[in-house]
Scaffold this active site. Structure first.
Site, PDB file in Angstrom:
ATOM      1  N   GLY A 249     -13.188  17.150  38.614  1.00 48.75           N
ATOM      2  CA  GLY A 249     -14.648  17.110  38.720  1.00 48.75           C
ATOM      3  C   GLY A 249     -15.212  17.432  40.077  1.00 48.75           C
ATOM      4  O   GLY A 249     -16.425  17.346  40.286  1.00 48.75           O
ATOM      5  N   PRO A 292      -7.865  18.531  39.453  1.00 46.30           N
ATOM      6  CA  PRO A 292      -8.900  19.519  39.747  1.00 46.30           C
ATOM      7  C   PRO A 292      -8.717  20.809  38.938  1.00 46.30           C
ATOM      8  O   PRO A 292      -7.588  21.288  38.795  1.00 46.30           O
ATOM      9  CB  PRO A 292      -8.713  19.797  41.238  1.00 46.30           C
ATOM     10  N   ARG A 294     -11.931  23.322  38.248  1.00 47.14           N
ATOM     11  CA  ARG A 294     -12.933  24.225  38.812  1.00 47.14           C
ATOM     12  C   ARG A 294     -12.699  24.520  40.296  1.00 47.14           C
ATOM     13  O   ARG A 294     -12.773  25.666  40.740  1.00 47.14           O
ATOM     14  CB  ARG A 294     -14.321  23.588  38.646  1.00 47.14           C
ATOM     15  N   TYR A 335     -25.437  26.043  30.098  1.00 42.01           N
ATOM     16  CA  TYR A 335     -25.841  24.985  31.056  1.00 42.01           C
ATOM     17  C   TYR A 335     -26.899  25.430  32.062  1.00 42.01           C
ATOM     18  O   TYR A 335     -27.184  24.704  33.009  1.00 42.01           O
ATOM     19  CB  TYR A 335     -24.632  24.525  31.898  1.00 42.01           C
ATOM     20  N   CYS A 362     -26.471  40.916  21.384  1.00 38.46           N
ATOM     21  CA  CYS A 362     -27.707  40.961  20.623  1.00 38.46           C
ATOM     22  C   CYS A 362     -28.282  39.543  20.560  1.00 38.46           C
ATOM     23  O   CYS A 362     -28.203  38.878  19.524  1.00 38.46           O
ATOM     24  CB  CYS A 362     -27.400  41.489  19.234  1.00 38.46           C
TER      25      CYS A 362
HETATM   26  N1  LLP Z   1      -9.492  16.307  33.679  1.00 40.77           N
HETATM   27  C1  LLP Z   1     -10.142  16.097  32.534  1.00 40.77           C
HETATM   28  C2  LLP Z   1      -9.670  15.040  31.635  1.00 40.77           C
HETATM   29  C3  LLP Z   1     -11.230  16.883  32.181  1.00 40.77           C
HETATM   30  O1  LLP Z   1     -11.879  16.643  31.034  1.00 40.77           O
HETATM   31  C4  LLP Z   1     -11.642  17.930  33.038  1.00 40.77           C
HETATM   32  C5  LLP Z   1     -12.764  18.795  32.693  1.00 40.77           C
HETATM   33  C6  LLP Z   1     -10.925  18.128  34.238  1.00 40.77           C
HETATM   34  C7  LLP Z   1      -9.856  17.289  34.534  1.00 40.77           C
HETATM   35  C8  LLP Z   1     -11.259  19.219  35.208  1.00 40.77           C
HETATM   36  O2  LLP Z   1     -12.534  19.092  35.746  1.00 40.77           O
HETATM   37  P1  LLP Z   1     -13.025  20.092  36.897  1.00 40.77           P
HETATM   38  O3  LLP Z   1     -12.216  19.767  38.137  1.00 40.77           O
HETATM   39  O4  LLP Z   1     -12.754  21.472  36.444  1.00 40.77           O
HETATM   40  O5  LLP Z   1     -14.467  19.811  37.043  1.00 40.77           O
HETATM   41  N2  LLP Z   1     -17.014  23.981  30.707  1.00 40.77           N
HETATM   42  C9  LLP Z   1     -17.693  23.204  31.738  1.00 40.77           C
HETATM   43  C10 LLP Z   1     -16.761  22.238  32.403  1.00 40.77           C
HETATM   44  C11 LLP Z   1     -16.163  21.240  31.441  1.00 40.77           C
HETATM   45  C12 LLP Z   1     -15.184  20.314  32.114  1.00 40.77           C
HETATM   46  C13 LLP Z   1     -14.443  19.517  31.098  1.00 40.77           C
HETATM   47  N3  LLP Z   1     -13.416  18.686  31.609  1.00 40.77           N
HETATM   48  C14 LLP Z   1     -18.293  24.165  32.742  1.00 40.77           C
HETATM   49  O6  LLP Z   1     -18.219  25.372  32.543  1.00 40.77           O
HETATM   50  O7  LLP Z   1     -18.902  23.738  33.720  1.00 40.77           O
END
Ligand code: LLP
Length: 434
Positions: A249, A292, A294, A335, A362
């Site tokens: 996150g 991590p 993203r 989003y 489209c």
């Molecule tokens: N761990 C778990 C259990 C998760 O559900 C997620 C993301 C992560 C790790 C990784 O989170 P990150 O570091 O990537 O923030 N499609 C959305 C993001 C959905 C994230 C879902 N879970 C977007 O495009 O912003």
């Protein structure tokens, strides 16, 4: 100058990624094109791993959340970097197993894993299955008993923290489809039950409070809540939890106004809270996992498009149409996510225009962004959308029967395709014409 540190401008005034000219990339591989910078991915992984060494004596594991971007090459890269891996479906797990990933370092997530997925995860000997609900715990217990094996699990807990992010990507609060709630006693019941299951080894607890979070405070709070729960389990059930997984996150810079915390500050604050809590509550220091996604993939990627048409609607807006769109990047449609854009062949020129970039689907909502600041853009220009390495390729679709772009990795002056561009035959591959 740019939101991601790996981007620059060369003597021709072209945008470069990892020192490679993006206009050459567009010529060689066509557009739309995803480009990922391997050096930056490795650097970010090292940054996270070093932060565990520095602040937590190396007693932890960084698991890349492969939902952000997964393909064979990325899994191999993560494996070579010594990373753990978070997978959330049989497809993500299959991709990892195909490159011979060390399954012990894999965590299998998901709020509704099928029997097929659980069986495959068990056969693959994944190190931890993150159990989401009581039905899954019961199913796993049954499978483990039938097979006469022991299955290592974590329980996914909702720590009830509002991380102030976009509502759609918030997963830690009580109103969420993920995990066991603390407030209702559901989480404690699940722990009690998991401990009783003879063929289940409860290794740890997991929580994930959301995504694209800039502030370190919610992570601090989550760590603290989870440590209190670990102490309660020790005191009331006489069971010591070995591992604490605090999820992912960590926010990144998509546009100039985004102010993410430096990546190593997460481990800095988390470690401090955990060590203090261990002393206060007289519990042993858990092994820490972070996930991590993203922050590893997004800054390393850009998407290149070719401008096909421009519609200037006086006093309303200028639409710039590109050869991709919501198929390869649905994040604005989903989003209203903001991105920075650059005319790659005029990267050194000031941005003097404000345009809306539209895709070729489209669908009126098929936009990359509205009112985006950009150089004086013309038909035939190459546009680069920045920081698209996460949740773009992985969320792409074939809507309108549009083929998915190729993914190219750049590294040390070399560019190579890691995912081929889809062909028209790929589009009809599974069709049956009787
Ligand atoms: N761990 C778990 C259990 C998760 O559900 C997620 C993301 C992560 C790790 C990784 O989170 P990150 O570091 O990537 O923030 N499609 C959305 C993001 C959905 C994230 C879902 N879970 C977007 O495009 O912003």
């Amino acid at each position: 100058m740019f939101v991601s540190e790996n981007l620059s401008i060369n003597e021709k005034g072209h945008l470069t990624i990892g020192k490679i000219d993006t206009i050459e990339l567009a010529k060689d591989f066509g557009t739309p094109l995803y480009v990922m910078d391997e050096a930056l991915i490795k650097k970010t992984c090292k940054n996270f791993k070093d932060s565990i060494d520095r602040y937590y004596d190396g007693k932890g594991l960084v698991c890349y959340a492969s939902k952000a971007f997964s393909c064979l090459y990325m899994c191999r890269l993560m494996s070579l970097e010594g990373m753990g891996l978070d997978v959330v479906s049989i497809g993500e797990l299959y991709t990892a197993m195909k490159v011979g990933y060390d399954a012990e370092k894999i965590i299998f997530h998901g709020n509704n894993k099928t029997d097929e997925e659980l069986e495959y995860a068990i056969e693959s000997k994944v190190g931890r299955i993150a159990v989401d609900n009581i039905y899954e715990l019961e199913r796993l217990d049954r499978i483990a008993r039938d097979k006469d094996i022991s299955i290592g699990i974590m329980l996914r807990i909702k720590p009830g923290i509002d991380a102030h992010t976009h509502e759609f990507i918030r997963t830690g609060q009580i109103d969420s489809k993920f995990g066991f709630a603390l407030e209702t006693g559901e989480a404690f019941e699940a722990v009690t039950k998991a401990i009783e299951c003879k063929n289940i080894e409860l290794k740890g607890l997991h929580c994930h409070i959301g995504s694209q979070i800039f502030d370190v405070k919610p992570f601090e709070l989550a760590a603290s809540v989870m440590m209190d729960f670990i102490a309660k389990i020790k005191n009331e059930l006489n069971y010591e939890i070995d591992e604490l997984n605090l999820g992912g996150g960590f926010g990144i810079k998509y546009v100039e106004n985004d102010k993410p915390s430096p990546l190593d500050t997460y481990m800095e604050v988390i470690s401090k809270v955990i060590k203090t809590k261990c002393n206060e509550l007289n519990i042993k220091q858990p092994f820490i996992i972070i996930e991590p996604g993203r922050s590893i993939a997004a800054p390393a990627g850009i998407t290149l498009y070719t401008v096909g048409g421009i519609k200037d609607i006086p006093n309303i807006r200028t639409y710039v149409s590109v050869d991709g769109g919501m198929n390869d990047n649905p994040r604005y449609a989903l989003y209203q996510s903001k991105y920075d854009v650059v005319v790659a062949n005029k990267a050194g020129v000031d941005k003097t225009k404000k345009v809306t970039i539209a895709g070729k689907c489209c669908e009126s909502g098929d936009l990359i962004g509205e009112d985006m600041e950009i150089q004086d853009v013309e038909v035939g220009d190459t546009i680069a959308v920045l920081a698209t390495g996460a949740y773009n390729y992985s969320m792409s679709s074939n809507y309108n029967r549009i083929a998915k772009p190729a993914v190219v990795f750049v590294n040390e002056n070399r560019a190579h395709v890691v995912v081929k561009r889809e062909t028209l035959d790929d589009i009809i591959r599974n069709d049956i014409d009787v």
